[in-house]
Write a protein that holds these residues in place. Sequence first.
Motif, mmCIF file in Angstrom:
data_model
loop_
_atom_site.group_PDB
_atom_site.id
_atom_site.type_symbol
_atom_site.label_atom_id
_atom_site.label_comp_id
_atom_site.label_asym_id
_atom_site.label_seq_id
_atom_site.Cartn_x
_atom_site.Cartn_y
_atom_site.Cartn_z
ATOM 1 N N ARG A 171 14.271 -1.113 11.467
ATOM 2 C CA ARG A 171 13.431 -1.748 11.377
ATOM 3 C C ARG A 171 12.302 -2.138 10.784
ATOM 4 O O ARG A 171 11.484 -3.268 10.825
ATOM 5 C CB ARG A 171 12.533 -1.328 13.022
ATOM 6 N N GLU A 172 12.156 -1.343 9.476
ATOM 7 C CA GLU A 172 10.524 -1.394 8.560
ATOM 8 C C GLU A 172 11.119 -2.107 7.912
ATOM 9 O O GLU A 172 9.857 -2.713 6.895
ATOM 10 C CB GLU A 172 11.105 0.255 7.856
ATOM 11 N N LEU B 229 22.259 -0.803 8.321
ATOM 12 C CA LEU B 229 22.652 -1.670 8.847
ATOM 13 C C LEU B 229 25.011 -0.886 9.327
ATOM 14 O O LEU B 229 24.811 -0.381 10.218
ATOM 15 C CB LEU B 229 23.974 -3.569 8.664
ATOM 16 N N ASP B 230 24.964 -0.787 7.471
ATOM 17 C CA ASP B 230 26.025 0.308 7.843
ATOM 18 C C ASP B 230 25.930 1.594 8.020
ATOM 19 O O ASP B 230 26.685 2.025 8.110
ATOM 20 C CB ASP B 230 26.559 -0.309 6.520
ATOM 21 N N LEU B 231 25.049 2.262 8.058
ATOM 22 C CA LEU B 231 24.822 3.076 7.693
ATOM 23 C C LEU B 231 23.869 4.185 9.645
ATOM 24 O O LEU B 231 23.960 4.644 9.914
ATOM 25 C CB LEU B 231 23.706 3.886 7.418
ATOM 26 N N LYS B 232 23.733 2.512 9.485
ATOM 27 C CA LYS B 232 23.215 2.618 11.667
ATOM 28 C C LYS B 232 22.152 3.318 11.944
ATOM 29 O O LYS B 232 21.708 3.968 12.677
ATOM 30 C CB LYS B 232 23.805 4.078 12.475
ATOM 31 N N GLU C 28 23.388 -2.215 19.350
ATOM 32 C CA GLU C 28 24.182 -3.012 20.254
ATOM 33 C C GLU C 28 25.867 -3.522 19.779
ATOM 34 O O GLU C 28 26.721 -3.316 20.462
ATOM 35 C CB GLU C 28 23.464 -3.865 21.778
ATOM 36 N N ARG C 29 25.330 -4.423 18.882
ATOM 37 C CA ARG C 29 27.141 -5.064 17.973
ATOM 38 C C ARG C 29 27.031 -4.370 17.231
ATOM 39 O O ARG C 29 28.738 -4.105 17.267
ATOM 40 C CB ARG C 29 26.657 -6.648 17.805
ATOM 41 N N LEU C 30 26.468 -3.475 16.484
ATOM 42 C CA LEU C 30 27.032 -2.428 15.252
ATOM 43 C C LEU C 30 27.296 -1.489 15.521
ATOM 44 O O LEU C 30 27.982 -0.817 15.325
ATOM 45 C CB LEU C 30 26.206 -2.973 14.204
#
Length: 148
Positions: free
Chosen positions: A33-34, A24-27, A74-76
């Motif tokens: 997804r995995e 999440l933090d590293l985008k 989209e959000r992060l």
Amino acid sequence: MDDIKQLLTIEAIKQLKARYFICLDLKDWSGLRELFMDDATFDVLGARKVSQPRSTQADPLIEGADAFVAYARERLGPIVSAHYGHMPVIDIISDHEASGIWAMEDWLYSATGTLHGQGHYHETYRKSDGCWRIQTLRLTRLHVASTM
């Protein structure tokens, strides 16, 4: 399940959740997804501001891992985030199923302000092809401080 296998399973699920926060933090959207079963479901109504009435929250139950990754992107995607998971309680249901609750904290930084939240992730996990993955994820918030 013997004690050693149970401890190894709990550690594998902790590693899974750590990868979730890091992705999440590293985008890292393909890495994120995995971590999910294809048919995973996500209840992220708790991701909204606590002060916002539930009836006006626009985020529905999200069905499918691809849909959740698109939602997260989209959000992060345009903001800086720091997510933390603490003190998991993980229950092994069978060799292929488990559930967990994680205390969480997050910081979100955008051009319009900052959000700091605390709450919990309530999750179920399934083992498929030798790997543990998230089957369901529900985010609840206890507190949000936001200038966004």
